[in-house]
Design a protein around this motif. Structure first.
Motif, PDB file in Angstrom:
ATOM      1  N   ALA A 245       7.362   7.495  -1.414  1.00 57.92           N
ATOM      2  CA  ALA A 245       6.128   6.982  -2.007  1.00 57.92           C
ATOM      3  C   ALA A 245       5.694   5.716  -1.275  1.00 57.92           C
ATOM      4  CB  ALA A 245       6.337   6.707  -3.495  1.00 57.92           C
ATOM      5  N   GLU A 246       6.670   4.897  -0.872  1.00 54.29           N
ATOM      6  CA  GLU A 246       6.332   3.668  -0.160  1.00 54.29           C
ATOM      7  C   GLU A 246       5.623   3.964   1.155  1.00 54.29           C
ATOM      8  OE1 GLU A 246       8.434  -0.474   1.444  1.00 54.29           O
ATOM      9  OE2 GLU A 246       9.702   1.215   0.861  1.00 54.29           O
ATOM     10  N   LEU A 247       6.152   4.893   1.939  1.00 52.85           N
ATOM     11  CA  LEU A 247       5.509   5.252   3.207  1.00 52.85           C
ATOM     12  C   LEU A 247       4.103   5.784   2.960  1.00 52.85           C
ATOM     13  CD1 LEU A 247       5.606   5.763   6.313  1.00 52.85           C
ATOM     14  CD2 LEU A 247       6.463   8.034   5.768  1.00 52.85           C
ATOM     15  N   LEU A 248       3.975   6.694   1.999  1.00 53.52           N
ATOM     16  CA  LEU A 248       2.663   7.262   1.694  1.00 53.52           C
ATOM     17  C   LEU A 248       1.677   6.177   1.256  1.00 53.52           C
ATOM     18  CD1 LEU A 248       3.971  10.404  -0.151  1.00 53.52           C
ATOM     19  CD2 LEU A 248       2.570  10.448   1.929  1.00 53.52           C
ATOM     20  N   ARG A 249       2.156   5.214   0.479  1.00 50.59           N
ATOM     21  CA  ARG A 249       1.269   4.147  -0.009  1.00 50.59           C
ATOM     22  C   ARG A 249       0.837   3.212   1.117  1.00 50.59           C
ATOM     23  NH1 ARG A 249      -1.970   0.966  -0.709  1.00 50.59           N
ATOM     24  NH2 ARG A 249      -2.293  -0.411  -2.480  1.00 50.59           N
TER      25      ARG A 249
ATOM     26  N   VAL B 266       4.898   7.440  -7.538  1.00 56.49           N
ATOM     27  CA  VAL B 266       3.745   8.330  -7.676  1.00 56.49           C
ATOM     28  C   VAL B 266       3.593   8.696  -9.145  1.00 56.49           C
ATOM     29  CG1 VAL B 266       2.811  10.597  -7.082  1.00 56.49           C
ATOM     30  CG2 VAL B 266       4.021   9.249  -5.351  1.00 56.49           C
ATOM     31  N   MET B 267       2.410   8.502  -9.683  1.00 53.85           N
ATOM     32  CA  MET B 267       2.145   8.894 -11.066  1.00 53.85           C
ATOM     33  C   MET B 267       1.634  10.332 -11.142  1.00 53.85           C
ATOM     34  SD  MET B 267       0.569   5.444 -12.856  1.00 53.85           S
ATOM     35  CE  MET B 267      -1.089   5.903 -12.446  1.00 53.85           C
TER      36      MET B 267
ATOM     37  N   ILE C 286      -3.206  11.083  -4.078  1.00 54.93           N
ATOM     38  CA  ILE C 286      -1.992  10.611  -4.733  1.00 54.93           C
ATOM     39  C   ILE C 286      -2.346   9.392  -5.574  1.00 54.93           C
ATOM     40  CG2 ILE C 286       0.338   9.738  -4.403  1.00 54.93           C
ATOM     41  CD1 ILE C 286       0.399  11.232  -1.714  1.00 54.93           C
ATOM     42  N   HIS C 287      -1.940   9.432  -6.837  1.00 49.95           N
ATOM     43  CA  HIS C 287      -2.135   8.317  -7.757  1.00 49.95           C
ATOM     44  C   HIS C 287      -0.819   7.553  -7.835  1.00 49.95           C
ATOM     45  CE1 HIS C 287      -6.013   9.855  -9.375  1.00 49.95           C
ATOM     46  NE2 HIS C 287      -5.487  11.011  -8.979  1.00 49.95           N
TER      47      HIS C 287
ATOM     48  N   HIS D 295      -3.359   2.369  -6.968  1.00 46.27           N
ATOM     49  CA  HIS D 295      -4.074   2.815  -5.766  1.00 46.27           C
ATOM     50  C   HIS D 295      -4.210   4.336  -5.846  1.00 46.27           C
ATOM     51  CE1 HIS D 295      -5.456   2.936  -1.632  1.00 46.27           C
ATOM     52  NE2 HIS D 295      -4.620   3.937  -1.432  1.00 46.27           N
ATOM     53  N   ASN D 296      -5.417   4.848  -5.619  1.00 48.48           N
ATOM     54  CA  ASN D 296      -5.622   6.301  -5.656  1.00 48.48           C
ATOM     55  C   ASN D 296      -6.825   6.743  -4.827  1.00 48.48           C
ATOM     56  OD1 ASN D 296      -7.808   5.535  -7.173  1.00 48.48           O
ATOM     57  ND2 ASN D 296      -7.278   6.737  -8.974  1.00 48.48           N
ATOM     58  N   THR D 297      -7.229   5.926  -3.861  1.00 53.19           N
ATOM     59  CA  THR D 297      -8.444   6.265  -3.117  1.00 53.19           C
ATOM     60  C   THR D 297      -8.183   6.998  -1.808  1.00 53.19           C
ATOM     61  OG1 THR D 297      -8.473   4.068  -2.109  1.00 53.19           O
ATOM     62  CG2 THR D 297      -9.784   4.374  -4.119  1.00 53.19           C
TER      63      THR D 297
END
Length: 133
Positions: free
Chosen positions: A46-50, A77-78, A90-91, A96-98
């Protein structure tokens, strides 16, 4: 989550060489596993994706505008939302979800994640930032 349910002959695919077969969010919500048709399976944190979000907030409008996102070591990730037949949104629990993650973008993140991660860590260090909140 399965990217497509219709019969193969009725699926209209976007311009992508890589098509996911399955996307799984791990129970701890800190990792997404993506299996592609070519047999590659990638585990993306999730960290990498964020921190590599394809959003304008992170990417800007040119490579020189890319922002370093620090303090996301414990992000989760929610929810994962399908976007058409070409991507997911990804929410994250930091709200952050944009970012819209196309299949091609997810494949490249998986394939090149070691290099991307090292570049990220070097950018943090160079700018005196930390992964920790």
């Amino acid at each position: 989550m399965h990217p497509s349910e219709p019969a193969p002959n009725s699926v209209i695919r976007p311009n992508s060489e890589h098509w996911p077969v399955e996307i799984r969010l791990k129970k701890n919500k800190r990792q997404i596993d993506i299996e592609f048709e070519d047999g590659n399976i990638f585990s993306l944190s999730a960290e990498l994706l964020r921190v590599e979000s394809p959003s304008a907030e992170v990417r800007g409008h040119s490579p020189s505008e890319k922002k370093i996102v620090a303090g996301r070591k414990f992000v989760a990730v929610m929810d994962i939302e399908k976007v058409g037949s070409y991507a997911i949104r990804i929410h994250f629990d930091d709200l952050h979800n944009t970012g819209i993650y196309t299949w091609e973008n997810l494949y490249k993140l998986g394939r090149d994640q070691d290099i991307i991660w090292q570049d990220y860590l070097q950018s943090l260090e160079k700018n005196g930032l930390s992964r920790s909140p």
